[in-house]
Design a protein around this motif. Sequence first.
Motif, mmCIF file in Angstrom:
data_model
loop_
_atom_site.group_PDB
_atom_site.id
_atom_site.type_symbol
_atom_site.label_atom_id
_atom_site.label_comp_id
_atom_site.label_asym_id
_atom_site.label_seq_id
_atom_site.Cartn_x
_atom_site.Cartn_y
_atom_site.Cartn_z
ATOM 1 N N GLY A 71 -9.165 -5.756 -4.352
ATOM 2 C CA GLY A 71 -8.941 -6.269 -5.704
ATOM 3 C C GLY A 71 -10.010 -7.275 -6.076
ATOM 4 N N LEU A 72 -10.762 -6.991 -7.133
ATOM 5 C CA LEU A 72 -11.809 -7.903 -7.596
ATOM 6 C C LEU A 72 -11.269 -8.795 -8.704
ATOM 7 N N THR A 73 -11.285 -10.088 -8.490
ATOM 8 C CA THR A 73 -10.849 -11.024 -9.511
ATOM 9 C C THR A 73 -12.035 -11.434 -10.386
ATOM 10 N N LYS A 74 -11.727 -11.950 -11.557
ATOM 11 C CA LYS A 74 -12.771 -12.452 -12.457
ATOM 12 C C LYS A 74 -13.592 -13.537 -11.764
ATOM 13 N N GLU A 75 -12.919 -14.384 -11.000
ATOM 14 C CA GLU A 75 -13.601 -15.459 -10.275
ATOM 15 C C GLU A 75 -14.623 -14.882 -9.292
ATOM 16 N N THR A 76 -14.240 -13.817 -8.589
ATOM 17 C CA THR A 76 -15.158 -13.180 -7.637
ATOM 18 C C THR A 76 -16.346 -12.562 -8.359
ATOM 19 N N VAL A 77 -16.082 -11.865 -9.453
ATOM 20 C CA VAL A 77 -17.157 -11.237 -10.232
ATOM 21 C C VAL A 77 -18.178 -12.284 -10.660
ATOM 22 N N GLU A 78 -17.693 -13.429 -11.141
ATOM 23 C CA GLU A 78 -18.595 -14.471 -11.643
ATOM 24 C C GLU A 78 -19.296 -15.199 -10.499
ATOM 25 N N ALA A 124 -9.008 4.223 -11.337
ATOM 26 C CA ALA A 124 -10.446 4.126 -11.090
ATOM 27 C C ALA A 124 -10.905 2.677 -11.245
ATOM 28 N N ARG A 125 -10.431 2.010 -12.243
ATOM 29 C CA ARG A 125 -10.880 0.649 -12.552
ATOM 30 C C ARG A 125 -10.479 -0.369 -11.500
ATOM 31 N N ASN A 126 -9.296 -0.186 -10.918
ATOM 32 C CA ASN A 126 -8.666 -1.290 -10.178
ATOM 33 C C ASN A 126 -8.485 -1.038 -8.683
ATOM 34 N N HIS A 127 -9.420 -0.337 -8.038
ATOM 35 C CA HIS A 127 -9.218 -0.022 -6.623
ATOM 36 C C HIS A 127 -10.278 -0.613 -5.691
ATOM 37 N N THR A 128 -11.287 -1.272 -6.224
ATOM 38 C CA THR A 128 -12.411 -1.713 -5.393
ATOM 39 C C THR A 128 -12.011 -2.844 -4.441
ATOM 40 N N GLY A 129 -12.424 -2.709 -3.180
ATOM 41 C CA GLY A 129 -12.113 -3.741 -2.190
ATOM 42 C C GLY A 129 -10.621 -3.935 -2.066
ATOM 43 N N SER A 148 -10.639 -15.231 2.604
ATOM 44 C CA SER A 148 -9.558 -14.884 1.675
ATOM 45 C C SER A 148 -9.414 -13.366 1.568
ATOM 46 N N ASN A 149 -10.544 -12.656 1.641
ATOM 47 C CA ASN A 149 -10.508 -11.198 1.622
ATOM 48 C C ASN A 149 -9.804 -10.654 2.864
ATOM 49 N N ARG A 150 -10.112 -11.225 4.009
ATOM 50 C CA ARG A 150 -9.481 -10.795 5.253
ATOM 51 C C ARG A 150 -7.977 -11.044 5.222
ATOM 52 N N ARG A 151 -7.587 -12.213 4.733
ATOM 53 C CA ARG A 151 -6.164 -12.546 4.662
ATOM 54 C C ARG A 151 -5.420 -11.605 3.719
ATOM 55 N N GLU A 152 -6.062 -11.260 2.605
ATOM 56 C CA GLU A 152 -5.418 -10.349 1.653
ATOM 57 C C GLU A 152 -5.227 -8.971 2.268
ATOM 58 N N TRP A 153 -6.204 -8.488 3.037
ATOM 59 C CA TRP A 153 -6.063 -7.207 3.716
ATOM 60 C C TRP A 153 -4.914 -7.253 4.722
ATOM 61 N N LEU A 154 -4.793 -8.341 5.468
ATOM 62 C CA LEU A 154 -3.695 -8.461 6.421
ATOM 63 C C LEU A 154 -2.347 -8.487 5.697
ATOM 64 N N ARG A 155 -2.313 -9.129 4.547
ATOM 65 C CA ARG A 155 -1.076 -9.134 3.743
ATOM 66 C C ARG A 155 -0.716 -7.715 3.319
ATOM 67 N N LEU A 156 -1.710 -6.933 2.930
ATOM 68 C CA LEU A 156 -1.470 -5.557 2.505
ATOM 69 C C LEU A 156 -1.001 -4.687 3.667
ATOM 70 N N ASP A 177 -10.639 -9.337 -14.434
ATOM 71 C CA ASP A 177 -9.910 -8.991 -13.208
ATOM 72 C C ASP A 177 -9.880 -7.475 -13.064
ATOM 73 N N TYR A 178 -10.261 -6.990 -11.890
ATOM 74 C CA TYR A 178 -10.196 -5.561 -11.576
ATOM 75 C C TYR A 178 -9.261 -5.415 -10.379
ATOM 76 N N VAL A 179 -7.994 -5.607 -10.645
ATOM 77 C CA VAL A 179 -6.975 -5.621 -9.590
ATOM 78 C C VAL A 179 -5.840 -4.663 -9.967
ATOM 79 N N PRO A 180 -5.122 -4.137 -8.981
ATOM 80 C CA PRO A 180 -4.012 -3.222 -9.288
ATOM 81 C C PRO A 180 -2.992 -3.846 -10.222
ATOM 82 N N MET A 181 -2.523 -3.033 -11.165
ATOM 83 C CA MET A 181 -1.547 -3.494 -12.156
ATOM 84 C C MET A 181 -0.122 -3.095 -11.788
#
Length: 263
Positions: free
Chosen positions: A174-181, A167-172, A233-241, A191-195
């Motif tokens: 992956g939400l990083t601390k940098e993005t949150v701030e 539940a915590r780590n699935h948004t978008g 960067s979000n688009r590139r990460e999705w393409l990587r996935l 960081d709210y990213v998959p572990m």
Amino acid sequence: MTTGYIPTLAQVDELHRKIAQSQAAYDLIHGHCVVVADIARRMARRQNALFTRRCTLPDDAPEKAGDFGLRLTQDGNGSESFGILRIPSVPSSDGLTGGTVPPRLIDEHLVVIGGLLHDIGTYFLLKQDGSDGGPLKFDGPNYVRHGLKGYEYLLNEGVDESIAQFARNHTGVGLTKETVESQGLPLPPADYVPMNLEQEVVMVADKYNSKSIPPKFLTAEAYTRKAARFGESNRREWLRLLERYGVLDVTPLAEQYHMRIAE
């Protein structure tokens, strides 16, 4: 170390029904979780098939190199679709084409349970919950908190940390601390990213289905455009996935679940 319990399918349903404010809320949120669990199971099965075949694949197979040459192309009407420059060595399966050999086998049972609970926090973010017979409506400005709310709820119910993290780590993507701030999101800086791989599979599966009213499926192309709205960067990460887990054909799923497709 396990500190809580791993829910059974019956217990998953109880966790949903305990906080569902109305049948409409349950149908929308639990229904979405069922779809995501189905997609995640297909993705995990595909990944495990690639892992099993890793020793028989040619050294230059795109499944080993992790580069299928995914490219978005447009037809004469402006419709976008993904093209694959390097033909996969492993035929499509479960609606998935491509995908890279994972470093280990993925726990399919954990993926299903995590998928069934990943969005349970959205009950807490309903601005209109359907209890009065009216339409459902989410609290848009605070919706990003649903992952953390679900995580806290599951832990309070005694669910194991390994499951609550879905539940915590699935948004978008992956939400990083940098993005949150930097975006001033209403979340504690973290960081709210998959572990692990299982959490990442559920995160990706979630992108193919939306709890819009009525709910709908998104093609890989449609989510690419959505990801781009949050930055390159979000688009590139999705393409990587997509390179890692393959591209899903949502058409059969849309027919199975009687939902529309956003292309």
